[in-house]
Design an enzyme around this catalytic site. Structure first.
Site, PDB file in Angstrom:
ATOM      1  N   SER A 127       0.825  -1.208   0.000  1.00 29.15           N
ATOM      2  CA  SER A 127       0.000   0.000   0.000  1.00 29.15           C
ATOM      3  C   SER A 127       0.859   1.257   0.000  1.00 29.15           C
ATOM      4  O   SER A 127       1.943   1.273   0.580  1.00 29.15           O
ATOM      5  CB  SER A 127      -0.896  -0.009   1.242  1.00 29.15           C
ATOM      6  OG  SER A 127      -1.489   1.257   1.429  1.00 29.15           O
ATOM      7  N   TYR A 137      -2.006  -0.957  10.938  1.00 31.80           N
ATOM      8  CA  TYR A 137      -2.268  -1.508   9.596  1.00 31.80           C
ATOM      9  C   TYR A 137      -1.121  -1.132   8.652  1.00 31.80           C
ATOM     10  O   TYR A 137      -0.517  -2.000   8.027  1.00 31.80           O
ATOM     11  CB  TYR A 137      -3.589  -0.977   9.039  1.00 31.80           C
ATOM     12  CG  TYR A 137      -3.670  -1.080   7.526  1.00 31.80           C
ATOM     13  CD1 TYR A 137      -3.474   0.033   6.719  1.00 31.80           C
ATOM     14  CD2 TYR A 137      -3.899  -2.306   6.920  1.00 31.80           C
ATOM     15  CE1 TYR A 137      -3.504  -0.078   5.340  1.00 31.80           C
ATOM     16  CE2 TYR A 137      -3.942  -2.425   5.540  1.00 31.80           C
ATOM     17  CZ  TYR A 137      -3.736  -1.297   4.750  1.00 31.80           C
ATOM     18  OH  TYR A 137      -3.767  -1.403   3.379  1.00 31.80           O
ATOM     19  N   LYS A 149       2.091  -3.457   6.686  1.00 34.54           N
ATOM     20  CA  LYS A 149       2.492  -3.436   5.275  1.00 34.54           C
ATOM     21  C   LYS A 149       3.989  -3.149   5.162  1.00 34.54           C
ATOM     22  O   LYS A 149       4.709  -3.770   4.379  1.00 34.54           O
ATOM     23  CB  LYS A 149       1.702  -2.371   4.496  1.00 34.54           C
ATOM     24  CG  LYS A 149       0.231  -2.689   4.322  1.00 34.54           C
ATOM     25  CD  LYS A 149       0.006  -3.989   3.566  1.00 34.54           C
ATOM     26  CE  LYS A 149      -1.466  -4.294   3.386  1.00 34.54           C
ATOM     27  NZ  LYS A 149      -1.712  -5.621   2.781  1.00 34.54           N
TER      28      LYS A 149
HETATM   29  C1  WQD Z   1      -9.824   8.861   1.429  1.00 37.58           C
HETATM   30  C2  WQD Z   1     -10.035  10.342   1.713  1.00 37.58           C
HETATM   31  C3  WQD Z   1     -10.412  10.831   4.022  1.00 37.58           C
HETATM   32  C4  WQD Z   1     -14.334   8.941   4.403  1.00 37.58           C
HETATM   33  C5  WQD Z   1      -6.858   3.936   3.381  1.00 37.58           C
HETATM   34  C6  WQD Z   1      -5.605   3.127   3.606  1.00 37.58           C
HETATM   35  C7  WQD Z   1      -5.139   2.559   2.298  1.00 37.58           C
HETATM   36  C8  WQD Z   1      -6.251   1.738   1.728  1.00 37.58           C
HETATM   37  C9  WQD Z   1      -7.439   2.666   1.457  1.00 37.58           C
HETATM   38  C10 WQD Z   1      -6.847  -0.514   2.274  1.00 37.58           C
HETATM   39  C11 WQD Z   1      -9.319  10.811   2.976  1.00 37.58           C
HETATM   40  C12 WQD Z   1     -11.629  11.201   3.185  1.00 37.58           C
HETATM   41  C13 WQD Z   1     -13.114   9.378   3.916  1.00 37.58           C
HETATM   42  C14 WQD Z   1     -15.328   9.898   4.741  1.00 37.58           C
HETATM   43  C15 WQD Z   1     -13.870  11.653   4.055  1.00 37.58           C
HETATM   44  N1  WQD Z   1      -6.593   0.708   2.649  1.00 37.58           N
HETATM   45  N2  WQD Z   1     -12.903  10.709   3.747  1.00 37.58           N
HETATM   46  N3  WQD Z   1     -15.070  11.220   4.550  1.00 37.58           N
HETATM   47  O1  WQD Z   1      -7.437   6.758   4.268  1.00 37.58           O
HETATM   48  O2  WQD Z   1      -6.706   7.433   1.909  1.00 37.58           O
HETATM   49  O3  WQD Z   1      -6.534   5.057   2.590  1.00 37.58           O
HETATM   50  O4  WQD Z   1      -7.852   3.192   2.736  1.00 37.58           O
HETATM   51  O5  WQD Z   1      -6.792  -1.028   1.205  1.00 37.58           O
HETATM   52  O6  WQD Z   1      -4.022   1.717   2.544  1.00 37.58           O
HETATM   53  O7  WQD Z   1      -4.576   3.970   4.108  1.00 37.58           O
HETATM   54  O8  WQD Z   1      -8.751   6.034   2.210  1.00 37.58           O
HETATM   55  O9  WQD Z   1     -11.123   6.128   1.576  1.00 37.58           O
HETATM   56  O10 WQD Z   1     -10.535   6.161   4.055  1.00 37.58           O
HETATM   57  O11 WQD Z   1     -10.084   8.171   2.649  1.00 37.58           O
HETATM   58  O12 WQD Z   1     -13.649  12.873   3.901  1.00 37.58           O
HETATM   59  O13 WQD Z   1     -16.467   9.561   5.200  1.00 37.58           O
HETATM   60  O14 WQD Z   1     -11.433  10.550   1.951  1.00 37.58           O
HETATM   61  O15 WQD Z   1     -10.186  11.807   5.034  1.00 37.58           O
HETATM   62  O16 WQD Z   1      -8.862  12.144   2.762  1.00 37.58           O
HETATM   63  P1  WQD Z   1      -7.326   6.433   2.816  1.00 37.58           P
HETATM   64  P2  WQD Z   1     -10.196   6.568   2.648  1.00 37.58           P
END
Ligand code: WQD
Length: 343
Positions: A125, A150, A154
């Site tokens: 990741s 998590y 990785k």
């Molecule tokens: C994306 C953006 C949130 C929800 C993580 C892991 C990565 C992979 C994907 C597993 C961020 C914003 C989110 C919401 C929001 N994991 N957001 N409101 O955190 O970039 O990555 O998940 O495969 O390894 O690190 O993904 O989709 O959680 O967030 O504003 O209700 O959306 O703050 O900026 P992230 P995400």
């Protein structure tokens, strides 16, 4: 064509990769303990490709079970290892579960393959980069101390694989550093199946759009970005699945340079949360009820990948744009609501 073990193959990325493998002429064999997926995915895959993939239900933390499986399946020449716990927030609350599950399963697999040549593709990741100092981030960027258990699993898993490849020459390993996987297969028969309240942005968007959630909160609009919301490199899960086939093929064709390689798998383009929300509304015609809230602990401000190495050496490039990411994610949510395929 060769038999490829796909651990976590009934999961989100795993199931799309099983479809891509079958379509490329490989024979995928799935191991999954169904702790975070549904066995009904097997018939959905068959509805897409015409073939029900071979499936074995057990936990990869059971060393004896893994050793026995590998001994009984000498014709499996490659492994794509997805099976792992992957919720950032949950990992902070349950670190022992994450370290146990993610390390025991990996180490059991490596132990089982110690006496034979194995092509091994690992699901890593971009989280290993933390907040990169330079963007787009390349594979040579320093790995920064993970913000969550998590992310740490990785990082350490990559070290385990690198050290193993240095010590033994029978392991031929590629780690794929994903950016943000989103979207669903164009058939809308497989997609992301989050258990409980979605942690990730896009499933929260589609559940809000379909009325399962009242509204979505944008976690912060005070970042140092054009519209103030955080930026990520969102990649269609079907493009991501194809990258795994390209990685297995590279290893099978003996084209790898060394026994351990790392590739960024993204689009090379960053989009903000507000841009994703707007893209969803434009692609689907569905208005989203959202509000701006505080930043989420542990989030980084902005990341997108330099994917030139993957294009040059894997011969792979993302083809699907944000419109298809949003359209397919929405079609999948509607399908779940109307057809209840897993009830
Ligand atoms: C994306 C953006 C949130 C929800 C993580 C892991 C990565 C992979 C994907 C597993 C961020 C914003 C989110 C919401 C929001 N994991 N957001 N409101 O955190 O970039 O990555 O998940 O495969 O390894 O690190 O993904 O989709 O959680 O967030 O504003 O209700 O959306 O703050 O900026 P992230 P995400």
């Amino acid at each position: 064509m060769s038999k490829i073990l796909v651990t976590g193959g009934t999961g989100y990325i795993g199931s799309h990769t099983v479809v891509a493998l079958q379509e490329a002429g490989y024979t995928p064999v799935i191991i999954d303990n169904l702790s975070n997926s549904n066995k009904g995915v097997l018939k959905q895959i068959a509805a897409i490709t015409g073939n029900v993939p071979e499936f074995h239900e057990f936990d990869l933390c059971d060393e004896q079970r893994v050793l026995q499986f590998v001994k009984e399946n000498p014709d499996i020449t490659g492994v794509i290892h997805f099976a792992a716990s992957k919720a950032v927030g949950e990992s902070v609350e349950q670190p022992i579960k994450y370290y146990r599950n993610n390390f025991f399963s990996l180490i059991n697999l490596l132990t089982a393959y110690k006496d034979q040549v194995v092509n091994f593709v690992f699901s890593s990741s971009c989280t290993v980069y933390g907040q990169p100092k330079e963007l787009p981030v390349t594979e040579n960027a320093p790995v920064q101390k993970a913000e969550s258990p998590y992310g740490n699993t990785k990082q350490v898993a990559e070290e385990i694989l690198n050290d193993t490849a240095k010590a033994f020459d029978n392991y031929h390993i590629i780690a794929l550093r994903y950016f943000n996987p989103v979207g669903a297969h164009k058939s809308a028969l497989i997609g992301e199946l989050p258990l409980g309240v979605p942690q990730n942005l896009v499933p929260f968007i589609t559940q809000t759009a379909i009325g399962k959630r009242e509204k979505i909160t944008v976690f912060g609009n005070d970042y140092n970005t054009p519209d103030g919301s955080a930026i990520r490199d969102y990649i269609h899960v079907v493009d991501l699945a194809k990258a795994h086939v390209a990685a297995i093929k590279r290893l099978e064709d003996g084209k790898a340079s060394g026994n351990y390689e790392v590739f960024n798998i993204g689009t090379g383009k960053g989009l903000s949360v507000l841009e994703i929300i707007r893209a969803f509304e434009d692609s689907t015609g569905v208005k989203l009820n959202y509000q701006i809230g505080p930043r989420r602990a542990g989030d980084i401000e902005k990341v997108w990948g330099d994917v030139s190495k993957s294009t040059a050496e894997l011969g792979w490039k993302a083809e699907l744009g944000v419109e298809e990411m949003m359209r397919s994610a929405w079609a999948w949510e509607v399908y779940l609501q109307e057809q209840h395929p897993f009830d």
